[in-house]
Design an enzyme around this catalytic site. Structure first.
Site, PDB file in Angstrom:
ATOM      1  N   GLY A 117      -4.179  -4.404  -4.464  1.00  0.00           N
ATOM      2  CA  GLY A 117      -5.141  -3.442  -4.986  1.00  0.00           C
ATOM      3  C   GLY A 117      -4.375  -2.199  -5.371  1.00  0.00           C
ATOM      4  N   HIS A 118      -4.229  -1.978  -6.659  1.00  0.00           N
ATOM      5  CA  HIS A 118      -3.479  -0.809  -7.106  1.00  0.00           C
ATOM      6  C   HIS A 118      -4.451   0.285  -7.536  1.00  0.00           C
ATOM      7  CE1 HIS A 118       0.491  -3.134  -7.925  1.00  0.00           C
ATOM      8  NE2 HIS A 118       0.161  -3.053  -6.657  1.00  0.00           N
ATOM      9  N   GLN A 160       2.317  -5.829  -3.168  1.00  0.00           N
ATOM     10  CA  GLN A 160       2.634  -5.944  -1.741  1.00  0.00           C
ATOM     11  C   GLN A 160       3.899  -5.130  -1.433  1.00  0.00           C
ATOM     12  OE1 GLN A 160       1.875  -9.342  -3.327  1.00  0.00           O
ATOM     13  NE2 GLN A 160      -0.175  -8.579  -2.988  1.00  0.00           N
ATOM     14  N   LYS A 202       2.213   2.390  -4.954  1.00  0.00           N
ATOM     15  CA  LYS A 202       3.002   1.965  -6.124  1.00  0.00           C
ATOM     16  C   LYS A 202       2.198   2.130  -7.413  1.00  0.00           C
ATOM     17  CE  LYS A 202       3.447  -2.162  -4.387  1.00  0.00           C
ATOM     18  NZ  LYS A 202       2.863  -1.949  -3.075  1.00  0.00           N
ATOM     19  N   ASP A 260       0.808  -1.220   0.000  1.00  0.00           N
ATOM     20  CA  ASP A 260       0.000   0.000   0.000  1.00  0.00           C
ATOM     21  C   ASP A 260       0.842   1.272   0.000  1.00  0.00           C
ATOM     22  OD1 ASP A 260      -2.227  -1.714   0.265  1.00  0.00           O
ATOM     23  OD2 ASP A 260      -1.930  -1.755   2.434  1.00  0.00           O
TER      24      ASP A 260
HETATM   25  P1  IMP Z   1      -2.353 -12.752   1.804  1.00  0.00           P
HETATM   26  O1  IMP Z   1      -1.397 -12.202   0.807  1.00  0.00           O
HETATM   27  O2  IMP Z   1      -3.797 -12.501   1.452  1.00  0.00           O
HETATM   28  O3  IMP Z   1      -2.056 -14.171   2.159  1.00  0.00           O
HETATM   29  O4  IMP Z   1      -2.146 -11.919   3.179  1.00  0.00           O
HETATM   30  C1  IMP Z   1      -0.960 -12.034   3.949  1.00  0.00           C
HETATM   31  C2  IMP Z   1      -0.617 -10.697   4.592  1.00  0.00           C
HETATM   32  O5  IMP Z   1      -0.196  -9.793   3.582  1.00  0.00           O
HETATM   33  C3  IMP Z   1      -1.791 -10.020   5.314  1.00  0.00           C
HETATM   34  O6  IMP Z   1      -1.290  -9.298   6.422  1.00  0.00           O
HETATM   35  C4  IMP Z   1      -2.312  -9.051   4.272  1.00  0.00           C
HETATM   36  O7  IMP Z   1      -2.991  -7.960   4.844  1.00  0.00           O
HETATM   37  C5  IMP Z   1      -1.017  -8.623   3.609  1.00  0.00           C
HETATM   38  N1  IMP Z   1      -1.186  -8.198   2.225  1.00  0.00           N
HETATM   39  C6  IMP Z   1      -1.358  -8.977   1.136  1.00  0.00           C
HETATM   40  N2  IMP Z   1      -1.468  -8.241   0.032  1.00  0.00           N
HETATM   41  C7  IMP Z   1      -1.359  -6.953   0.425  1.00  0.00           C
HETATM   42  C8  IMP Z   1      -1.353  -5.712  -0.279  1.00  0.00           C
HETATM   43  O8  IMP Z   1      -1.461  -5.633  -1.501  1.00  0.00           O
HETATM   44  N3  IMP Z   1      -1.205  -4.608   0.492  1.00  0.00           N
HETATM   45  C9  IMP Z   1      -1.040  -4.668   1.839  1.00  0.00           C
HETATM   46  N4  IMP Z   1      -1.016  -5.799   2.526  1.00  0.00           N
HETATM   47  C10 IMP Z   1      -1.178  -6.939   1.828  1.00  0.00           C
END
Ligand code: IMP
Length: 434
Positions: A40-41, A225, A16, A13
């Protein structure tokens, strides 16, 4: 190398999407190489907001080719919703989108497993995943027996494969939580329909990209991420299931790392985190609340309020080093106008010792006491400023201090969501000059 790569330096977040959108028209190809619908971009263009999950930000420029590579785990229904949404808003999608046939596919059991495992706590805290089936899909990819790749959906044995895996997953899920309503015929019908609609975009992206980099075409690798969520080098186990630092680019895209080009590390001017896990500089108080409100810190994918806090230079320096960052983009500087004084974490204290590195175990990182430097705030609206030298002196000082602590130049300063609210230093980031 003529291209670039955009990497998050924190827990995702970092805005990017905005930077990718700005740099995309200066490139011929934009590549998404990891994660899936957990990302989510947000891109704001011409006053319109676009929220992209799998599709690279270059899709808003008709001349840019957008490539989704083997490192991504795709939910085909969500991908089609994205395509439909973009198309309905006038964005043409055709040969400008390529989906790797090697990419793994998220199936209904992955989402069921994600829910089950997410509810189980690790050391008293749940992972707080996005519940998009990401971890279970990567687990099956590595486990191989139950994996389905996009290319598999076009093979004659697809129905048989779905039936075999559904049966095994039924038994596993029933053993785990007592419920497993998976209907193989319905799943096959649903995914066959997805496959047909996605067919025009399916391609061998690996050879396409290898040809592109060898021909010196300008390729932008769009991270998802953030480096602190990297499965090997982040705040494990509170991470995502892929290599979200720049170390993941080569493997995820299928391109040797030496072709990557300039590595741009993107950081917010403060810290945020969604989901569980240690966050040493978290401000669970009115400062955190002021940042959340000013920065509209609610998840793009899940809508969850983000945890907010001060900039952690210990962790950001680590991720700059890990990702081999050449230049830093400092985003959302305007949000700090909401606070009177600004703190920046320059070291930690752990067990009575000052350290300037992050402990590898989440429990130790949870115990560290941040050592802060306090800088004056500026408390004026900076969203209309377009030149660095016009920023209030306190804001300039803050940017310089971040640069010193990260030992890298700041090539981008962002003071708002729109494209125009961005200040590039093209001397340190020539790729931004076009
Ligand atoms: P997962 O990727 O859904 O398995 O989540 C694992 C961890 O990564 C959790 O704490 C999510 O909130 C975090 N996470 C996954 N994708 C994002 C992202 O795009 N932005 C922020 N946090 C993310």
């Amino acid at each position: 190398m003529p291209g670039a790569c955009i990497i998050g330096l924190q827990w995702g977040d970092e805005a990017k999407g905005k930077l990718c959108d700005l740099l995309a028209p200066r490139h011929e190809i934009v590549v998404r190489y990891l994660g899936g619908a957990n990302a989510g971009h947000t891109v704001v263009a011409g006053g319109e907001t676009f929220k992209l999950h799998h599709i690279p930000s270059g899709i808003l420029y008709p001349e840019v080719i957008n490539v989704v590579t083997p490192g991504v785990v795709m939910h085909p229904g969500t991908m089609l919703e994205e395509i439909d949404e973009l198309t309905s808003r006038g964005v043409a999608i055709g040969e400008n989108l390529m989906l790797s046939d090697r990419m793994h596919v998220v199936l209904p059991w992955h989402i069921a497993e994600d829910r089950y495992f997410n509810e189980s706590s690790i050391g008293g805290e749940s992972l707080g995943t996005t519940l998009r089936g990401i971890g279970p899909c990567y687990r099956d990819k590595v486990g191989r027996t139950f994996a389905i790749r996009l290319g598999d959906m076009y093979r004659d044995d697809f129905a048989e494969r779905i039936a075999r895996i559904t049966e095994a997953k039924q038994r596993m899920l029933a053993g785990m939580n007592g419920s497993a309503a998976l209907d193989p015929t319905a799943i096959h019908a649903e995914y066959r329909a997805y496959a047909e609609r996605l067919r025009p975009y399916v391609a061998d992206t690996t050879n396409y990209l290898l040809d592109a980099v060898q021909a010196d075409r300008r390729v932008l690798f769009e991270g998802a991420q953030g480096s602190l969520l990297d499965v090997d080098h982040g705040t494990y186990p509170f991470v995502t299931s892929s290599n979200a630092s720049a170390l993941g680019v080569g493997a995820g895209a299928g391109v040797p790392a030496r072709w990557i080009g300039t590595i741009i590390g993107v950081a917010k001017a403060y810290g945020t985190r969604v989901g569980g896990g240690p966050f040493p500089t978290e401000q669970d108080n009115e400062v955190g609340q002021a940042i959340r409100v000013a920065g509209n810190e609610f998840g793009t994918t899940t809508g969850r309020p983000r945890r907010c806090g001060w900039f952690d230079a210990v962790l950001a320096r680590y991720t700059c080093r890990l990702s081999g960052v050449d230049v830093v983009a400092l985003m959302m500087l305007d949000v700090l106008s909401a606070v009177e004084e600004i703190q920046i974490c320059v070291a930690y204290e752990l067990d009575g010792r000052r350290i300037d590195w992050a402990p590898s175990h989440a429990e130790d990182l949870r115990r560290v006491q941040p050592i802060y430097e306090t800088l004056p705030g500026w408390q004026v609206d900076i969203t209309g400023i377009r030149r660095r030298e016009d920023l209030p002196p306190a804001a300039q000082r803050y940017v310089e201090r971040v640069s010193d602590l990260l030992e890298r130049p700041i090539g981008v300063i962002s003071v708002g969501p729109d494209r125009v609210q961005t200040m590039f230093d093209t001397e340190v980031l020539p790729v931004a000059a076009g």
